[in-house]
Write a protein that holds these residues in place. Structure first.
Motif, PDB file in Angstrom:
ATOM      1  N   TYR A  50       0.996  -1.122  -0.054  1.00 13.29           N
ATOM      2  CA  TYR A  50       0.140   0.126   0.114  1.00 13.29           C
ATOM      3  C   TYR A  50       0.749   1.353  -0.102  1.00 13.29           C
ATOM      4  O   TYR A  50       1.898   1.252   0.622  1.00 13.29           O
ATOM      5  CB  TYR A  50      -0.919  -0.098   1.368  1.00 13.29           C
ATOM      6  CG  TYR A  50      -1.782   1.165   1.332  1.00 13.29           C
ATOM      7  CD1 TYR A  50      -2.902   1.332   0.544  1.00 13.29           C
ATOM      8  CD2 TYR A  50      -1.652   2.449   2.089  1.00 13.29           C
ATOM      9  CE1 TYR A  50      -3.508   2.650   0.540  1.00 13.29           C
ATOM     10  CE2 TYR A  50      -2.276   3.385   2.150  1.00 13.29           C
ATOM     11  CZ  TYR A  50      -3.293   3.512   1.229  1.00 13.29           C
ATOM     12  OH  TYR A  50      -3.992   4.687   1.425  1.00 13.29           O
ATOM     13  N   SER A  51       0.226   2.267  -0.808  1.00 20.11           N
ATOM     14  CA  SER A  51       0.772   3.459  -0.815  1.00 20.11           C
ATOM     15  C   SER A  51      -0.377   4.518  -0.961  1.00 20.11           C
ATOM     16  O   SER A  51      -1.364   4.028  -1.571  1.00 20.11           O
ATOM     17  CB  SER A  51       1.772   3.858  -1.808  1.00 20.11           C
ATOM     18  OG  SER A  51       2.055   5.287  -1.914  1.00 20.11           O
ATOM     19  N   SER A  52      -0.517   5.622  -0.287  1.00 20.82           N
ATOM     20  CA  SER A  52      -1.624   6.472  -0.150  1.00 20.82           C
ATOM     21  C   SER A  52      -1.717   7.182  -1.573  1.00 20.82           C
ATOM     22  O   SER A  52      -2.473   7.944  -1.922  1.00 20.82           O
ATOM     23  CB  SER A  52      -1.567   7.530   1.067  1.00 20.82           C
ATOM     24  OG  SER A  52      -0.603   8.200   0.764  1.00 20.82           O
ATOM     25  N   ARG A  53      -0.614   7.098  -2.343  1.00 20.77           N
ATOM     26  CA  ARG A  53      -0.522   7.698  -3.562  1.00 20.77           C
ATOM     27  C   ARG A  53      -0.568   6.794  -4.757  1.00 20.77           C
ATOM     28  O   ARG A  53       0.301   5.608  -4.764  1.00 20.77           O
ATOM     29  CB  ARG A  53       0.629   8.696  -3.642  1.00 20.77           C
ATOM     30  CG  ARG A  53       0.430  10.043  -2.980  1.00 20.77           C
ATOM     31  CD  ARG A  53       1.696  10.917  -2.753  1.00 20.77           C
ATOM     32  NE  ARG A  53       2.827  10.336  -3.575  1.00 20.77           N
ATOM     33  CZ  ARG A  53       3.310  10.903  -4.723  1.00 20.77           C
ATOM     34  NH1 ARG A  53       2.605  12.071  -5.366  1.00 20.77           N
ATOM     35  NH2 ARG A  53       4.056  10.475  -5.389  1.00 20.77           N
ATOM     36  N   ARG A  54      -1.137   6.979  -5.816  1.00 18.55           N
ATOM     37  CA  ARG A  54      -1.496   5.756  -6.793  1.00 18.55           C
ATOM     38  C   ARG A  54      -0.112   5.767  -7.714  1.00 18.55           C
ATOM     39  O   ARG A  54       0.404   4.441  -7.764  1.00 18.55           O
ATOM     40  CB  ARG A  54      -2.527   6.005  -7.736  1.00 18.55           C
ATOM     41  CG  ARG A  54      -2.895   5.140  -8.977  1.00 18.55           C
ATOM     42  CD  ARG A  54      -3.798   5.649  -9.699  1.00 18.55           C
ATOM     43  NE  ARG A  54      -3.581   6.701 -10.582  1.00 18.55           N
ATOM     44  CZ  ARG A  54      -2.962   6.902 -11.758  1.00 18.55           C
ATOM     45  NH1 ARG A  54      -2.576   5.966 -12.346  1.00 18.55           N
ATOM     46  NH2 ARG A  54      -2.491   8.117 -12.377  1.00 18.55           N
ATOM     47  N   ASN A  60      -6.151   9.348  -9.964  1.00 17.22           N
ATOM     48  CA  ASN A  60      -5.635   9.420  -8.491  1.00 17.22           C
ATOM     49  C   ASN A  60      -6.945   9.593  -7.569  1.00 17.22           C
ATOM     50  O   ASN A  60      -6.944   9.033  -6.553  1.00 17.22           O
ATOM     51  CB  ASN A  60      -4.870  10.662  -8.586  1.00 17.22           C
ATOM     52  CG  ASN A  60      -3.472  10.467  -9.185  1.00 17.22           C
ATOM     53  OD1 ASN A  60      -3.038   9.219  -9.371  1.00 17.22           O
ATOM     54  ND2 ASN A  60      -3.004  11.541  -9.508  1.00 17.22           N
ATOM     55  N   GLU A  61      -8.066  10.092  -8.259  1.00 14.92           N
ATOM     56  CA  GLU A  61      -9.206  10.374  -7.422  1.00 14.92           C
ATOM     57  C   GLU A  61      -9.863   9.054  -7.056  1.00 14.92           C
ATOM     58  O   GLU A  61     -10.443   8.723  -6.071  1.00 14.92           O
ATOM     59  CB  GLU A  61     -10.155  11.303  -7.862  1.00 14.92           C
ATOM     60  CG  GLU A  61     -11.264  11.580  -7.343  1.00 14.92           C
ATOM     61  CD  GLU A  61     -12.288  12.613  -7.662  1.00 14.92           C
ATOM     62  OE1 GLU A  61     -13.562  12.493  -7.408  1.00 14.92           O
ATOM     63  OE2 GLU A  61     -11.994  13.532  -8.235  1.00 14.92           O
ATOM     64  N   TYR A 121      -8.411   6.117  -7.074  1.00  9.85           N
ATOM     65  CA  TYR A 121      -7.590   5.369  -6.236  1.00  9.85           C
ATOM     66  C   TYR A 121      -7.931   5.674  -4.795  1.00  9.85           C
ATOM     67  O   TYR A 121      -8.144   4.973  -3.927  1.00  9.85           O
ATOM     68  CB  TYR A 121      -6.001   5.588  -6.557  1.00  9.85           C
ATOM     69  CG  TYR A 121      -5.127   4.792  -5.715  1.00  9.85           C
ATOM     70  CD1 TYR A 121      -4.974   3.436  -5.891  1.00  9.85           C
ATOM     71  CD2 TYR A 121      -4.494   5.534  -4.899  1.00  9.85           C
ATOM     72  CE1 TYR A 121      -4.032   2.767  -5.167  1.00  9.85           C
ATOM     73  CE2 TYR A 121      -3.638   4.853  -3.891  1.00  9.85           C
ATOM     74  CZ  TYR A 121      -3.449   3.533  -4.026  1.00  9.85           C
ATOM     75  OH  TYR A 121      -2.459   2.634  -3.372  1.00  9.85           O
ATOM     76  N   SER A 122      -7.859   7.158  -4.520  1.00  2.00           N
ATOM     77  CA  SER A 122      -8.011   7.763  -3.195  1.00  2.00           C
ATOM     78  C   SER A 122      -9.320   7.121  -2.506  1.00  2.00           C
ATOM     79  O   SER A 122      -9.768   7.175  -1.302  1.00  2.00           O
ATOM     80  CB  SER A 122      -7.907   9.054  -3.177  1.00  2.00           C
ATOM     81  OG  SER A 122      -8.955   9.659  -3.822  1.00  2.00           O
ATOM     82  N   ARG A 123     -10.478   6.805  -3.506  1.00  3.05           N
ATOM     83  CA  ARG A 123     -11.855   6.285  -2.984  1.00  3.05           C
ATOM     84  C   ARG A 123     -11.663   4.863  -2.904  1.00  3.05           C
ATOM     85  O   ARG A 123     -12.723   4.226  -2.189  1.00  3.05           O
ATOM     86  CB  ARG A 123     -12.861   6.586  -3.916  1.00  3.05           C
ATOM     87  CG  ARG A 123     -13.107   8.217  -3.873  1.00  3.05           C
ATOM     88  CD  ARG A 123     -14.508   8.490  -4.700  1.00  3.05           C
ATOM     89  NE  ARG A 123     -14.414   7.797  -5.869  1.00  3.05           N
ATOM     90  CZ  ARG A 123     -14.308   8.487  -7.029  1.00  3.05           C
ATOM     91  NH1 ARG A 123     -14.317   9.758  -7.032  1.00  3.05           N
ATOM     92  NH2 ARG A 123     -14.605   7.612  -8.193  1.00  3.05           N
ATOM     93  N   GLU A 125     -11.465   1.585  -0.936  1.00  8.71           N
ATOM     94  CA  GLU A 125     -11.830   1.224   0.762  1.00  8.71           C
ATOM     95  C   GLU A 125     -11.069  -0.053   0.939  1.00  8.71           C
ATOM     96  O   GLU A 125     -11.714  -0.945   1.119  1.00  8.71           O
ATOM     97  CB  GLU A 125     -13.278   1.236   0.868  1.00  8.71           C
ATOM     98  CG  GLU A 125     -14.079   2.684   0.730  1.00  8.71           C
ATOM     99  CD  GLU A 125     -15.443   2.527   1.116  1.00  8.71           C
ATOM    100  OE1 GLU A 125     -15.782   1.757   1.888  1.00  8.71           O
ATOM    101  OE2 GLU A 125     -15.968   3.455   0.780  1.00  8.71           O
TER     102      GLU A 125
END
Length: 79
Positions: A15-19, A56-57, A59-61, A63
């Motif tokens: 995992y990374s918080s950025r794609r 990126n949006e 990816y950030s969604r 869960e």
């Protein structure tokens, strides 16, 4: 984008918080795989392809760490 349960697990492990960072990390891991780890290589390739098609949006969604959702979790039906 529909990720398989195995792809979701793989993404949680790396995992990374950025794609873009997640893609880089997965490519690094993939380069370290042994020749007989073809199934993991193919799954990683599939996941990277899906991440490249994602914004990126989107990816950030994802869960990934929720207790409920497509992958099950603490409240999954255990028949």
């Amino acid at each position: 984008m529909n990720l398989t349960r195995d792809e979701r697990t793989l993404l949680m492990l790396y995992y990374s918080s950025r794609r873009p960072e997640a893609i880089r990390i997965l490519k690094e891991m993939q380069a370290c795989l042994m020749p007989d780890e073809t199934e993991l290589w193919l799954m990683t390739e599939s996941l990277i392809s899906k991440l490249l098609c994602m914004t990126n949006e989107e990816y950030s969604r994802l869960e990934l760490f929720s207790e409920t959702g497509p992958a099950g979790g603490a409240h999954a039906d255990k028949r």
